[in-house]
Design a protein around this motif. Structure first.
Motif, PDB file in Angstrom:
ATOM      1  N   GLU A  66       0.813  -1.213   0.000  1.00 25.98           N
ATOM      2  CA  GLU A  66       0.000   0.000   0.000  1.00 25.98           C
ATOM      3  C   GLU A  66       0.852   1.272   0.000  1.00 25.98           C
ATOM      4  OE1 GLU A  66      -3.037   0.181  -0.507  1.00 25.98           O
ATOM      5  OE2 GLU A  66      -3.941  -1.735   0.052  1.00 25.98           O
ATOM      6  N   THR A  67       1.819   1.374   0.903  1.00 19.74           N
ATOM      7  CA  THR A  67       2.537   2.649   1.066  1.00 19.74           C
ATOM      8  C   THR A  67       4.019   2.492   1.371  1.00 19.74           C
ATOM      9  OG1 THR A  67       2.135   2.795   3.451  1.00 19.74           O
ATOM     10  CG2 THR A  67       0.429   3.704   2.002  1.00 19.74           C
ATOM     11  N   GLN A  68       4.586   1.306   1.121  1.00 21.56           N
ATOM     12  CA  GLN A  68       5.986   1.062   1.475  1.00 21.56           C
ATOM     13  C   GLN A  68       6.233   1.407   2.940  1.00 21.56           C
ATOM     14  OE1 GLN A  68       8.858   2.628  -1.289  1.00 21.56           O
ATOM     15  NE2 GLN A  68       7.671   2.054  -3.073  1.00 21.56           N
ATOM     16  N   HIS A  69       5.319   0.920   3.796  1.00 23.77           N
ATOM     17  CA  HIS A  69       5.403   1.137   5.246  1.00 23.77           C
ATOM     18  C   HIS A  69       5.431   2.628   5.585  1.00 23.77           C
ATOM     19  CE1 HIS A  69       6.218  -3.096   5.153  1.00 23.77           C
ATOM     20  NE2 HIS A  69       7.359  -2.919   4.543  1.00 23.77           N
ATOM     21  N   GLY A  70       4.553   3.373   4.923  1.00 21.77           N
ATOM     22  CA  GLY A  70       4.415   4.794   5.235  1.00 21.77           C
ATOM     23  C   GLY A  70       5.517   5.671   4.689  1.00 21.77           C
ATOM     24  N   GLN A  71       6.377   5.112   3.853  1.00 23.83           N
ATOM     25  CA  GLN A  71       7.541   5.877   3.385  1.00 23.83           C
ATOM     26  C   GLN A  71       7.230   6.631   2.094  1.00 23.83           C
ATOM     27  OE1 GLN A  71      11.450   3.758   4.060  1.00 23.83           O
ATOM     28  NE2 GLN A  71      10.037   2.047   4.306  1.00 23.83           N
ATOM     29  N   TYR A  72       6.291   7.560   2.165  1.00 21.75           N
ATOM     30  CA  TYR A  72       5.995   8.415   1.026  1.00 21.75           C
ATOM     31  C   TYR A  72       5.543   9.772   1.566  1.00 21.75           C
ATOM     32  CZ  TYR A  72       1.261   7.221   2.320  1.00 21.75           C
ATOM     33  OH  TYR A  72       0.104   7.033   3.038  1.00 21.75           O
ATOM     34  N   GLU A  73       5.934  10.817   0.933  1.00 21.94           N
ATOM     35  CA  GLU A  73       5.520  12.177   1.266  1.00 21.94           C
ATOM     36  C   GLU A  73       5.491  12.398   2.772  1.00 21.94           C
ATOM     37  OE1 GLU A  73       5.211  14.498  -0.945  1.00 21.94           O
ATOM     38  OE2 GLU A  73       5.501  13.186  -2.656  1.00 21.94           O
ATOM     39  N   ASP A  74       4.343  12.857   3.322  1.00 21.20           N
ATOM     40  CA  ASP A  74       4.276  13.201   4.739  1.00 21.20           C
ATOM     41  C   ASP A  74       3.685  12.066   5.569  1.00 21.20           C
ATOM     42  OD1 ASP A  74       1.678  13.214   3.949  1.00 21.20           O
ATOM     43  OD2 ASP A  74       1.215  15.250   4.595  1.00 21.20           O
ATOM     44  N   GLY A  75       3.501  10.881   4.968  1.00 22.96           N
ATOM     45  CA  GLY A  75       3.007   9.734   5.729  1.00 22.96           C
ATOM     46  C   GLY A  75       1.511   9.601   5.753  1.00 22.96           C
ATOM     47  N   CYS A  76       0.785  10.541   5.176  1.00 26.01           N
ATOM     48  CA  CYS A  76      -0.678  10.410   5.166  1.00 26.01           C
ATOM     49  C   CYS A  76      -1.270  10.939   3.869  1.00 26.01           C
ATOM     50  CB  CYS A  76      -1.307  11.107   6.368  1.00 26.01           C
ATOM     51  SG  CYS A  76      -2.961  10.448   6.759  1.00 26.01           S
ATOM     52  N   GLU A  77      -0.597  10.666   2.786  1.00 29.54           N
ATOM     53  CA  GLU A  77      -1.093  11.080   1.477  1.00 29.54           C
ATOM     54  C   GLU A  77      -2.389  10.348   1.173  1.00 29.54           C
ATOM     55  OE1 GLU A  77       0.399  11.150  -3.189  1.00 29.54           O
ATOM     56  OE2 GLU A  77       1.791  10.702  -1.567  1.00 29.54           O
ATOM     57  N   THR A  78      -3.291  11.017   0.466  1.00 27.79           N
ATOM     58  CA  THR A  78      -4.566  10.428   0.065  1.00 27.79           C
ATOM     59  C   THR A  78      -4.453   9.910  -1.358  1.00 27.79           C
ATOM     60  OG1 THR A  78      -5.779  11.960   1.482  1.00 27.79           O
ATOM     61  CG2 THR A  78      -7.032  10.847  -0.244  1.00 27.79           C
ATOM     62  N   SER A  79      -4.894   8.659  -1.574  1.00 32.54           N
ATOM     63  CA  SER A  79      -4.835   8.084  -2.910  1.00 32.54           C
ATOM     64  C   SER A  79      -5.927   8.680  -3.787  1.00 32.54           C
ATOM     65  CB  SER A  79      -5.003   6.566  -2.831  1.00 32.54           C
ATOM     66  OG  SER A  79      -6.358   6.221  -2.637  1.00 32.54           O
ATOM     67  N   SER A  80      -5.859   8.388  -5.081  1.00 33.37           N
ATOM     68  CA  SER A  80      -6.875   8.895  -6.007  1.00 33.37           C
ATOM     69  C   SER A  80      -8.252   8.331  -5.702  1.00 33.37           C
ATOM     70  CB  SER A  80      -6.474   8.541  -7.447  1.00 33.37           C
ATOM     71  OG  SER A  80      -6.381   7.141  -7.605  1.00 33.37           O
ATOM     72  N   ALA A  81      -8.298   7.183  -4.989  1.00 37.15           N
ATOM     73  CA  ALA A  81      -9.582   6.578  -4.626  1.00 37.15           C
ATOM     74  C   ALA A  81     -10.119   7.142  -3.312  1.00 37.15           C
ATOM     75  CB  ALA A  81      -9.433   5.058  -4.506  1.00 37.15           C
ATOM     76  N   GLY A  82      -9.317   7.961  -2.613  1.00 42.35           N
ATOM     77  CA  GLY A  82      -9.760   8.550  -1.371  1.00 42.35           C
ATOM     78  C   GLY A  82      -9.279   7.831  -0.128  1.00 42.35           C
ATOM     79  N   ALA A  83      -8.445   6.804  -0.293  1.00 42.10           N
ATOM     80  CA  ALA A  83      -7.914   6.067   0.854  1.00 42.10           C
ATOM     81  C   ALA A  83      -6.783   6.856   1.494  1.00 42.10           C
ATOM     82  CB  ALA A  83      -7.428   4.694   0.417  1.00 42.10           C
ATOM     83  N   ARG A  84      -6.633   6.693   2.836  1.00 47.15           N
ATOM     84  CA  ARG A  84      -5.650   7.500   3.556  1.00 47.15           C
ATOM     85  C   ARG A  84      -4.847   6.647   4.517  1.00 47.15           C
ATOM     86  NH1 ARG A  84      -7.440  12.075   6.874  1.00 47.15           N
ATOM     87  NH2 ARG A  84      -5.354  12.863   6.395  1.00 47.15           N
ATOM     88  N   GLY A  85      -3.674   7.161   4.867  1.00 49.56           N
ATOM     89  CA  GLY A  85      -2.878   6.582   5.926  1.00 49.56           C
ATOM     90  C   GLY A  85      -1.973   5.460   5.472  1.00 49.56           C
ATOM     91  N   PRO A  86      -1.115   4.990   6.363  1.00 48.46           N
ATOM     92  CA  PRO A  86      -0.119   3.976   5.994  1.00 48.46           C
ATOM     93  C   PRO A  86      -0.710   2.644   5.582  1.00 48.46           C
ATOM     94  CG  PRO A  86      -0.121   4.375   8.369  1.00 48.46           C
ATOM     95  CD  PRO A  86      -0.955   5.446   7.763  1.00 48.46           C
ATOM     96  N   MET A  87      -1.956   2.345   6.015  1.00 48.69           N
ATOM     97  CA  MET A  87      -2.611   1.087   5.614  1.00 48.69           C
ATOM     98  C   MET A  87      -3.753   1.339   4.639  1.00 48.69           C
ATOM     99  SD  MET A  87      -0.694  -1.066   7.135  1.00 48.69           S
ATOM    100  CE  MET A  87      -1.435  -2.693   7.308  1.00 48.69           C
ATOM    101  N   GLN A  88      -3.896   2.604   4.190  1.00 48.44           N
ATOM    102  CA  GLN A  88      -4.822   2.990   3.122  1.00 48.44           C
ATOM    103  C   GLN A  88      -6.266   2.566   3.385  1.00 48.44           C
ATOM    104  OE1 GLN A  88      -3.978   4.884  -0.254  1.00 48.44           O
ATOM    105  NE2 GLN A  88      -3.156   5.600   1.713  1.00 48.44           N
TER     106      GLN A  88
END
Length: 402
Positions: A66-88
């Motif tokens: 989902e997020t490479q263990h939260g290793q992207y941007e600020d750790g809570c980027e929202t996907s294009s589908a609207g999912a959020r957080g390290p476990m989306q």
């Protein structure tokens, strides 16, 4: 000390919610990468697995994909589908299944210490740890996603050791495993690496799937904290070493044929080719379609011993088709055949040719439409778009009651 699992749970709302959106983050992990787990995430995955009685490597697999263990941007980027957080999580699903993992009285979708236990909460509600395939499919309804997460989980078991706390088909935690002996038939309980020699640093020869039939030919040997057995994987004619805790005895009671059950996997792929339309990839498509470069007449084989229940024709549907009845209320169906080589009432063996792939009925190109049902209910069949399959190899899924 952190609260126990049950004390952590929020009041869960009405079930049946659609779980998660497809991740569209640019940092999403490749299926072939073995991503390192940051130490704080690793600790949380392991702690959550212990609290929830499940194999933590599946949680880590989700976090990696989902997020490479939260290793992207600020750790809570929202996907294009609207999912959020390290476990989306989708926000509506978070409202129903969010867990206060830190014990601070709040549930923060962006805090991995809340998000990872929340993922465990959702997975348990959908069948984990007894049925990881269905639980992961509920998390993100694509079989390619299930395979992707499962591959990561298997790598993490190699890299970091046992997943602990697992149940059901994971083979981890709980209960004692009997030792094997030369000649014993076994099968993996999860996607399992076979290595050139005992030890987690040895080269991986292949990853065997649940249902693959093997025979113990050497061992046991101890290496890197595991007990290893030398296995001859019969369908692949491959010899290597695998970890004992992810092996279980295979049912060999029937000797491979007849009406009293079937040796080996639950079902096998019915054709040589590749998946052109996965199970559930569009509304009402409760089947898997296979192609083979439009080669009309490609042999179609029985996926399991059974009896020919129906040989029929549907001009606006399946075209020429065969339906087989199996034990425990199961049926398989094979559609759009250009030829049929069996008749109703005939007993067939696994791997016996039923006919040839064709373009009959409602069809846009030569292909095989294949279903597995139990008591008239369609059951999921794993496999992502474009996956190559070989007739006679195990379909990597355990079906109840087989």
């Amino acid at each position: 000390m952190l609260p126990t699992r049950r004390r952590l749970l929020r009041t869960v709302g009405t079930g049946g919610l659609t779980a998660f959106g497809t991740t569209a983050l640019t940092g999403s992990a490749s299926a072939h990468e073995a991503l390192e787990i940051p130490s704080d995430y690793l600790e949380q995955y392991r702690e959550t697995g212990a609290n929830w009685g499940m194999d933590w490597t599946y949680l880590a697999g989700i976090g990696a994909v989902e997020t490479q263990h939260g290793q992207y941007e600020d750790g809570c980027e929202t996907s294009s589908a609207g999912a959020r957080g390290p476990m989306q999580f989708m926000p509506s699903t978070w409202e129903a299944y969010g867990v206060d993992g830190t014990g601070d009285g709040t549930t923060d979708i962006c805090d991995f210490r809340d998000a990872i236990p929340s993922a465990a909460n959702y997975l348990e509600a959908n069948g984990a740890p007894e049925n990881w395939d269905d639980a992961l499919y509920a998390y993100n309804p694509r079989w390619s996603y299930v395979e992707h997460v499962t591959e990561h989980a298997a790598r993490y078991r190699d890299q970091y050791g046992s997943g602990d706390g697992g149940g059901g088909d994971t083979g981890g935690g709980g209960g004692e495993r009997a030792e094997f002996g030369d000649g014993d038939r076994i099968t993996p309980t999860t996607s399992l690496n076979t290595r050139h020699r005992p030890g987690t640093e040895s080269d991986v020869l292949a990853t065997m799937q649940p249902g693959s039939a093997g025979e113990i030919v050497n061992g046991p040997e101890s290496a890197d904290g595991y007990t290893w057995w030398g296995v001859h994987w019969l369908e692949n004619d491959l010899w290597g070493w695998s970890v004992e805790r992810y092996l279980t005895a295979a049912d060999d009671s029937d000797g491979g044929g007849g009406s009293g059950g079937t040796q080996g996997p639950d079902f096998t792929w019915p054709i040589d080719g590749y998946i052109t339309s996965p199970y559930g990839d569009r509304s009402g498509h409760l089947a898997v379609d296979f192609g083979n470069d439009r080669i009309v007449g490609t042999p179609v084989y029985a996926a399991r011993d059974g009896v020919v229940d129906v040989v029929g024709y549907e001009a606006t549907g399946c075209g020429n088709y065969v339906k087989l009845g199996h034990d425990s209320g199961y049926q398989t169906m094979y559609c759009h055949l250009n030829s049929v080589r069996v008749s109703e009432g005939r007993r067939v063996s696994r791997g016996e040719q039923l006919g040839g792939m064709g373009d009959t009925g409602r069809s846009t190109a030569p292909h095989l439409h294949f279903t597995i049902e139990r008591n008239r209910s369609h059951l999921p069949i794993p496999g992502g778009d474009g996956r190559t399959v070989n007739a006679g190899e195990a379909i990597p899924r355990d079906y109840d009651g087989i």
